[in-house]
Design a protein around this motif. Structure first.
Motif, PDB file in Angstrom:
ATOM      1  N   GLU A  49      55.438  36.620  41.981  1.00 32.97           N
ATOM      2  CA  GLU A  49      56.585  36.280  42.487  1.00 32.97           C
ATOM      3  C   GLU A  49      57.891  37.032  42.089  1.00 32.97           C
ATOM      4  OE1 GLU A  49      56.771  32.159  41.908  1.00 32.97           O
ATOM      5  OE2 GLU A  49      55.100  31.506  43.396  1.00 32.97           O
ATOM      6  N   LYS A  50      57.639  37.908  41.286  1.00 35.91           N
ATOM      7  CA  LYS A  50      58.704  38.838  40.934  1.00 35.91           C
ATOM      8  C   LYS A  50      59.065  39.761  41.828  1.00 35.91           C
ATOM      9  CE  LYS A  50      57.499  38.559  35.884  1.00 35.91           C
ATOM     10  NZ  LYS A  50      56.635  39.410  35.002  1.00 35.91           N
ATOM     11  N   LEU A  51      58.162  40.102  43.094  1.00 33.47           N
ATOM     12  CA  LEU A  51      58.284  41.048  44.028  1.00 33.47           C
ATOM     13  C   LEU A  51      59.047  40.860  44.966  1.00 33.47           C
ATOM     14  CD1 LEU A  51      54.374  42.489  44.142  1.00 33.47           C
ATOM     15  CD2 LEU A  51      56.370  43.557  42.842  1.00 33.47           C
ATOM     16  N   ASP A  52      60.049  41.580  45.562  1.00 35.36           N
ATOM     17  CA  ASP A  52      60.863  41.581  46.885  1.00 35.36           C
ATOM     18  C   ASP A  52      59.880  41.511  48.020  1.00 35.36           C
ATOM     19  OD1 ASP A  52      63.173  41.305  48.339  1.00 35.36           O
ATOM     20  OD2 ASP A  52      62.827  43.535  48.770  1.00 35.36           O
ATOM     21  N   GLY A  53      60.104  40.655  48.836  1.00 35.94           N
ATOM     22  CA  GLY A  53      59.021  40.453  50.051  1.00 35.94           C
ATOM     23  C   GLY A  53      58.070  39.494  49.825  1.00 35.94           C
ATOM     24  N   VAL A  54      57.847  38.916  48.391  1.00 38.02           N
ATOM     25  CA  VAL A  54      56.635  38.080  48.410  1.00 38.02           C
ATOM     26  C   VAL A  54      57.283  36.711  48.168  1.00 38.02           C
ATOM     27  CG1 VAL A  54      55.048  37.397  46.370  1.00 38.02           C
ATOM     28  CG2 VAL A  54      55.212  39.586  47.202  1.00 38.02           C
ATOM     29  N   ARG A  93      48.873  47.399  50.594  1.00 36.14           N
ATOM     30  CA  ARG A  93      48.575  48.417  49.631  1.00 36.14           C
ATOM     31  C   ARG A  93      49.280  48.556  48.471  1.00 36.14           C
ATOM     32  NH1 ARG A  93      46.438  53.897  48.658  1.00 36.14           N
ATOM     33  NH2 ARG A  93      46.660  54.282  46.338  1.00 36.14           N
ATOM     34  N   GLU A  94      50.699  48.392  48.658  1.00 40.26           N
ATOM     35  CA  GLU A  94      51.510  48.189  47.597  1.00 40.26           C
ATOM     36  C   GLU A  94      51.149  47.073  46.725  1.00 40.26           C
ATOM     37  OE1 GLU A  94      55.713  50.150  49.077  1.00 40.26           O
ATOM     38  OE2 GLU A  94      55.306  48.141  49.892  1.00 40.26           O
ATOM     39  N   LEU A  95      51.069  45.914  47.246  1.00 37.78           N
ATOM     40  CA  LEU A  95      50.448  44.750  46.431  1.00 37.78           C
ATOM     41  C   LEU A  95      49.191  45.054  45.787  1.00 37.78           C
ATOM     42  CD1 LEU A  95      51.028  41.848  49.285  1.00 37.78           C
ATOM     43  CD2 LEU A  95      52.311  42.373  46.941  1.00 37.78           C
ATOM     44  N   ALA A  96      48.410  45.642  46.463  1.00 38.82           N
ATOM     45  CA  ALA A  96      46.769  46.046  45.675  1.00 38.82           C
ATOM     46  C   ALA A  96      47.125  47.064  44.275  1.00 38.82           C
ATOM     47  CB  ALA A  96      46.021  46.926  46.486  1.00 38.82           C
ATOM     48  N   PHE A  99      48.701  44.882  41.617  1.00 35.75           N
ATOM     49  CA  PHE A  99      47.699  44.051  41.176  1.00 35.75           C
ATOM     50  C   PHE A  99      46.912  44.801  40.115  1.00 35.75           C
ATOM     51  CE2 PHE A  99      43.026  43.439  41.699  1.00 35.75           C
ATOM     52  CZ  PHE A  99      42.861  42.247  40.983  1.00 35.75           C
ATOM     53  N   PHE A 100      46.596  46.025  40.155  1.00 38.96           N
ATOM     54  CA  PHE A 100      45.851  46.862  39.250  1.00 38.96           C
ATOM     55  C   PHE A 100      46.429  46.996  38.077  1.00 38.96           C
ATOM     56  CE2 PHE A 100      42.657  48.085  42.742  1.00 38.96           C
ATOM     57  CZ  PHE A 100      41.291  47.684  41.871  1.00 38.96           C
ATOM     58  N   ARG A 101      47.637  47.016  38.433  1.00 38.68           N
ATOM     59  CA  ARG A 101      48.725  47.267  37.045  1.00 38.68           C
ATOM     60  C   ARG A 101      49.061  46.246  36.318  1.00 38.68           C
ATOM     61  NH1 ARG A 101      48.250  51.560  40.062  1.00 38.68           N
ATOM     62  NH2 ARG A 101      48.574  53.621  39.352  1.00 38.68           N
ATOM     63  N   TYR A 131      40.419  46.562  53.753  1.00 37.01           N
ATOM     64  CA  TYR A 131      39.414  47.136  52.781  1.00 37.01           C
ATOM     65  C   TYR A 131      39.867  48.718  52.541  1.00 37.01           C
ATOM     66  CZ  TYR A 131      35.080  49.181  51.665  1.00 37.01           C
ATOM     67  OH  TYR A 131      34.050  49.600  51.011  1.00 37.01           O
ATOM     68  N   ASP A 132      40.234  49.362  53.414  1.00 40.39           N
ATOM     69  CA  ASP A 132      40.822  50.822  53.183  1.00 40.39           C
ATOM     70  C   ASP A 132      41.770  50.952  52.250  1.00 40.39           C
ATOM     71  OD1 ASP A 132      38.599  51.448  55.086  1.00 40.39           O
ATOM     72  OD2 ASP A 132      40.442  51.767  56.857  1.00 40.39           O
ATOM     73  N   ALA A 133      42.670  50.020  52.383  1.00 42.47           N
ATOM     74  CA  ALA A 133      43.875  50.088  51.515  1.00 42.47           C
ATOM     75  C   ALA A 133      43.363  49.557  50.013  1.00 42.47           C
ATOM     76  CB  ALA A 133      44.873  49.133  51.811  1.00 42.47           C
ATOM     77  N   ALA A 134      42.377  48.631  49.984  1.00 39.87           N
ATOM     78  CA  ALA A 134      41.998  48.172  48.672  1.00 39.87           C
ATOM     79  C   ALA A 134      41.085  49.180  48.064  1.00 39.87           C
ATOM     80  CB  ALA A 134      41.158  47.029  48.951  1.00 39.87           C
ATOM     81  N   LYS A 135      40.337  49.844  48.815  1.00 42.10           N
ATOM     82  CA  LYS A 135      39.557  50.998  48.341  1.00 42.10           C
ATOM     83  C   LYS A 135      40.435  52.117  47.735  1.00 42.10           C
ATOM     84  CE  LYS A 135      35.726  53.805  49.919  1.00 42.10           C
ATOM     85  NZ  LYS A 135      34.906  54.309  51.042  1.00 42.10           N
ATOM     86  N   ALA A 136      41.359  52.472  48.504  1.00 43.51           N
ATOM     87  CA  ALA A 136      42.242  53.508  48.032  1.00 43.51           C
ATOM     88  C   ALA A 136      43.071  53.311  46.856  1.00 43.51           C
ATOM     89  CB  ALA A 136      43.228  53.956  49.222  1.00 43.51           C
TER      90      ALA A 136
END
Length: 197
Positions: A49-54, A93-96, A99-101, A131-136
């Motif tokens: 919820e800290k992210l702009d656009g969310v 992709r930016e969300l993914a 998420f990892f970080r 799926y492609d974005a998550a994999k990347a």
């Protein structure tokens, strides 16, 4: 630890009902939704919820076969968050990557002080593009960390909304939430892993 906190205050009052949580997740037809499992859904909700656009992030369950899971009974499911976002402001992709970080993607036994399957991580996808974005994003996380990322990519079958008490917990119970997050060592481990990466 969190189960003890939850059990101690369950009788107080629910901040929201599941119906109001579902209503808050419905909005503009241009809004997309992503689902992530990163251990404690309270913490994931607060981080996204800290992210702009969310928009208003919803806590819930996914990944299992059981219908109508609850906090006390969600065998096979992971604790997840549904993240509504505006793709013109932030991409999946930016969300993914974000998420990892904010997790420990090297731990396949749970997250931080929360142990067990329901607290393990997972990156859910609904389309081939996701799926492609998550994999990347996973490949990038492995490259940055120099270790194998154990977070699986999972096809989203169904998202179940968690009880109203869990929605916006970090806002409705800020002191208890802060004590839990600090005591669990979440930020300490994330900083240890990712630092300024």
């Amino acid at each position: 630890m969190r189960r003890l906190i939850f059990a101690a205050i369950l009788g107080l009052s629910s901040a929201l009902s599941a119906a109001s949580a579902e209503a808050s997740s419905v909005g503009d037809e241009n809004i997309a939704k992503a689902v992530f499992a990163g251990g404690c859904f309270w913490c994931m909700e607060a981080d996204f919820e800290k992210l702009d656009g969310v928009g208003d992030v919803i806590s819930g369950y996914a990944g299992g076969l059981m219908d109508n899971p609850t906090y006390e009974r969600h065998d096979g499911h992971l604790e997840v968050v549904q993240v509504p976002y505006d793709p013109s402001k932030i991409t999946y992709r930016e969300l993914a990557d974000y998420f990892f970080r904010h997790i420990d993607p090297l731990d396949d036994k749970g997250q931080f002080c929360d142990r067990g399957h329901s607290y393990t991580t997972g990156l859910f996808y609904s389309t081939a593009e996701e799926y492609d974005a998550a994999k990347a994003a996973k490949a990038e996380a492995e490259k940055v960390l120099g270790e194998t990322v154990v977070t699986p990519l999972l096809e989203l079958k169904k998202f179940w909304i968690a009880e109203g008490f869990h929605q916006d917990y970090y806002k409705t119970n800020p002191l208890r939430y802060k004590l839990y997050r600090t005591g669990c060592g979440r930020d300490r481990r994330v900083n240890q892993l990712w630092g300024d990466k």
